[in-house]
Motif scaffolding. Structure first.
Motif, PDB file in Angstrom:
ATOM      1  N   ALA A  59     117.452 125.585  95.925  1.00  0.00           N
ATOM      2  CA  ALA A  59     116.382 126.486  96.350  1.00  0.00           C
ATOM      3  C   ALA A  59     115.125 126.285  95.513  1.00  0.00           C
ATOM      4  O   ALA A  59     113.995 126.343  96.022  1.00  0.00           O
ATOM      5  N   HIS A  60     115.304 126.045  94.213  1.00  0.00           N
ATOM      6  CA  HIS A  60     114.140 125.846  93.351  1.00  0.00           C
ATOM      7  C   HIS A  60     113.364 124.600  93.763  1.00  0.00           C
ATOM      8  O   HIS A  60     112.128 124.629  93.891  1.00  0.00           O
ATOM      9  N   GLN A  61     114.065 123.514  93.996  1.00  0.00           N
ATOM     10  CA  GLN A  61     113.390 122.285  94.386  1.00  0.00           C
ATOM     11  C   GLN A  61     112.739 122.419  95.764  1.00  0.00           C
ATOM     12  O   GLN A  61     111.601 121.970  95.976  1.00  0.00           O
ATOM     13  N   LEU A  62     113.467 123.049  96.683  1.00  0.00           N
ATOM     14  CA  LEU A  62     112.895 123.211  98.035  1.00  0.00           C
ATOM     15  C   LEU A  62     111.689 124.138  98.011  1.00  0.00           C
ATOM     16  O   LEU A  62     110.707 123.907  98.731  1.00  0.00           O
ATOM     17  N   ARG A  63     111.749 125.187  97.219  1.00  0.00           N
ATOM     18  CA  ARG A  63     110.612 126.107  97.172  1.00  0.00           C
ATOM     19  C   ARG A  63     109.375 125.403  96.638  1.00  0.00           C
ATOM     20  O   ARG A  63     108.252 125.597  97.144  1.00  0.00           O
ATOM     21  N   VAL A 118     101.548 128.099 113.663  1.00  0.00           N
ATOM     22  CA  VAL A 118     103.001 128.277 113.715  1.00  0.00           C
ATOM     23  C   VAL A 118     103.661 127.563 112.528  1.00  0.00           C
ATOM     24  O   VAL A 118     104.558 128.099 111.872  1.00  0.00           O
ATOM     25  N   ALA A 119     103.203 126.361 112.226  1.00  0.00           N
ATOM     26  CA  ALA A 119     103.759 125.620 111.099  1.00  0.00           C
ATOM     27  C   ALA A 119     103.530 126.354 109.788  1.00  0.00           C
ATOM     28  O   ALA A 119     104.417 126.412 108.917  1.00  0.00           O
ATOM     29  N   ASN A 120     102.331 126.944 109.655  1.00  0.00           N
ATOM     30  CA  ASN A 120     102.009 127.688 108.443  1.00  0.00           C
ATOM     31  C   ASN A 120     102.913 128.906 108.297  1.00  0.00           C
ATOM     32  O   ASN A 120     103.433 129.204 107.212  1.00  0.00           O
ATOM     33  N   ARG A 121     103.136 129.631 109.428  1.00  0.00           N
ATOM     34  CA  ARG A 121     104.000 130.817 109.368  1.00  0.00           C
ATOM     35  C   ARG A 121     105.454 130.418 109.053  1.00  0.00           C
ATOM     36  O   ARG A 121     106.157 131.114 108.316  1.00  0.00           O
ATOM     37  N   LEU A 180     106.401 127.839 107.294  1.00  0.00           N
ATOM     38  CA  LEU A 180     106.474 127.498 105.870  1.00  0.00           C
ATOM     39  C   LEU A 180     106.505 128.757 105.012  1.00  0.00           C
ATOM     40  O   LEU A 180     107.237 128.804 104.013  1.00  0.00           O
ATOM     41  N   CYS A 181     105.737 129.762 105.410  1.00  0.00           N
ATOM     42  CA  CYS A 181     105.779 131.034 104.674  1.00  0.00           C
ATOM     43  C   CYS A 181     107.161 131.668 104.755  1.00  0.00           C
ATOM     44  O   CYS A 181     107.684 132.218 103.772  1.00  0.00           O
ATOM     45  N   LEU A 215     113.744 131.089 100.433  1.00  0.00           N
ATOM     46  CA  LEU A 215     114.102 130.428  99.187  1.00  0.00           C
ATOM     47  C   LEU A 215     113.899 131.344  97.994  1.00  0.00           C
ATOM     48  O   LEU A 215     114.663 131.310  97.030  1.00  0.00           O
ATOM     49  N   GLN A 216     112.877 132.177  98.068  1.00  0.00           N
ATOM     50  CA  GLN A 216     112.646 133.125  96.985  1.00  0.00           C
ATOM     51  C   GLN A 216     113.793 134.131  96.895  1.00  0.00           C
ATOM     52  O   GLN A 216     114.225 134.520  95.801  1.00  0.00           O
TER      53      GLN A 216
END
Length: 475
Positions: free
Chosen positions: A249-253, A281-284, A286-287, A293-294
């Protein structure tokens, strides 16, 4: 030294039978010997009595007739041991040194050798009525061979019967031992299978006895061990998941955060790109990924200290806009059949969004597996439907239905466990996380087949301070 149970049953039973047969045979031989001796003695007494009472002369002819009836030889002598008549001229009787007994006191003497064979010998005084003044002595010789034949005829039948009984008992003991040991051998093989990890129940024997009770106990033990093994595997998967979660999760975040920052910079640099729906849509997305991950990094895993009112319709609409491009790219229709009135429950918005996202993405992937694996399904048939509706005064239901084939039989009973999946590139975490979220919202997650469709059903109660209820409000 190994001492099989079969021999533990068979050998004692046969040994007891042999001892019993030998004891009975010896007893019967002793009784038969005494009985035959008594019969011979009584026969001699009867002969002596008959000859003593006879009024005719005891000639050779009379003694030979008596021999034919009794099987014994007779020699009649006078007081001077001179032979008067005899059935065996070659017999020379010994001298009578003392007064012989009367006929009613006659006894059988020991075996003596006379001529070419052995005989039982007895001497009796004969004093016929017609010659009261004449005393003579009658020597009686009974063949030992005849005695032994009579004894054999009395003993051999019992020996034969005992031998037959011994064979029958040995066969019965073998059958009984096999009947007892075969089920035990099956139990032994089953226990060995359990030791190798095979916890399938064994077929219970038809017999209703202790063996059946033991088989039932072994099946119960196998079931408990199977459940325990599943629990251990589940704990190991959870432990492995916990170990991998932080690092991955740390690396992916970090990667997702960098990607989102780069996308934000591009949107600020290019004014026209702000109107591009695809980039939005891509931005949302990613958020949303960054939020998931957080949560992993915070070790939230679906556990929350407090809930807040969440409008489920807003989450559904948000997911429709986020996942519509994915579904459209695969040729799958994504249909929203939720009710118009807004449904609000108390919960964690991020987790509920993650729950719905996992279910919808799984449904899209299941539908795509049918499209890629078969040409018989037309694009209009490939679809995923979302339906949100109140299922009572205190609960709300979300149904995600797809046209996929449903879970495979190999994972159908454990598909909600972590790291269990039938997909080649799957992680086995989507349904596990979904179930954890539902359980921590005090809800229920289940699935069912409805004809050619697969439906996952989420039932969520409302958690409030005083009462659990579904509120219909304006979101």
């Amino acid at each position: 030294m190994r001492w099989p149970l079969r021999y533990q049953i068979l050998i004692p039973m046969v040994s007891i039978m042999v001892c019993a047969i030998v004891a009975v045979t010896l007893l019967h031989a002793w009784l038969a010997t005494n009985q035959i001796k008594l019969q011979i003695r009584d026969q001699f007494r009867q002969i002596a009595y008959t000859l003593n009472e006879a009024t005719f002369p005891l000639t050779d002819a009379v003694l030979n007739q008596t021999k034919g009836l009794s099987g014994a030889d007779f020699v009649l002598v006078d007081q001077n041991d001179a032979v008067l008549s005899s059935t065996r001229p070659d017999f020379v009787p010994a001298a009578v040194n003392q007064n012989p007994p009367d006929w009613n006191e006659l006894q059988i003497s020991d075996v003596m050798e006379t001529g070419d064979a052995g005989f039982f010998h007895a001497v009796v005084q004969v004093q016929q009525r017609s010659r009261t003044d004449v005393v003579r002595y009658l020597h009686i010789y009974y063949p030992v061979k005849a005695y032994r034949e009579a004894l054999s005829n009395a003993i051999y039948p019992s020996l034969l019967a005992g031998s037959i009984a011994l064979i029958v008992v040995a066969m019965l003991a073998t059958v009984i031992a096999g009947r007892v040991t075969r089920p035990l051998q099956r139990l032994d093989r089953k226990v060995a299978q359990i030791a190798r990890g095979d916890f399938n129940p064994m077929v219970l024997p038809a017999r209703n006895d202790e063996i059946r009770d033991l088989s039932i106990s072994i099946n119960q033990m196998a079931e408990l061990l199977g459940d325990y093994e599943d629990e251990v595997k589940r704990s190991e998967r959870l432990k492995t998941l916990g170990q991998l979660r932080g690092a991955i999760a740390h690396q992916l975040r970090n990667a997702v955060t960098g990607c989102r920052i780069a996308l934000d910079l591009y949107l600020r640099k290019c004014a026209d790109s702000e109107q591009d729906e695809t980039l939005q849509v891509a931005n949302r997305q990613l958020c949303m990924i960054e939020q998931y991950l957080q949560s992993f990094l915070e070790n939230k895993a679906g556990h929350f200290s407090s809930f807040a009112p969440v409008c489920l319709n807003e989450i559904v609409e948000k997911l429709m806009s986020l996942l519509e491009p994915t579904a459209r790219h695969g040729g799958v229709r994504l249909i929203n059949e939720s009710v118009e009135e807004s449904l609000t429950v108390e919960g964690d918005a991020e987790s509920l969004e993650q729950l719905m996202s996992n279910l919808v993405l799984n449904a899209i992937e299941a539908t795509l597996s049918v499209k890629t694996g078969s040409d018989s399904q037309s694009p209009s048939e490939a679809e995923v439907r979302l339906k949100l509706f109140p299922s009572g005064s205190e609960s709300v239901t979300l149904e995600v239905t797809d046209t996929g084939p449903g879970p495979e039989s190999a994972v159908v009973n454990k598909m909600f466990e972590p790291l269990v999946t039938a997909k080649k590139d799957g992680t086995g975490l989507g349904l596990f996380v979904a179930r954890e979220i539902v359980q921590n919202h005090h809800g229920r997650l289940r699935w069912e087949r409805r004809g050619q469709h697969t439906c996952f059903i989420v039932e969520l109660p409302v958690h409030q301070v005083e009462n659990a209820r579904v509120e219909i409000t304006n979101c």
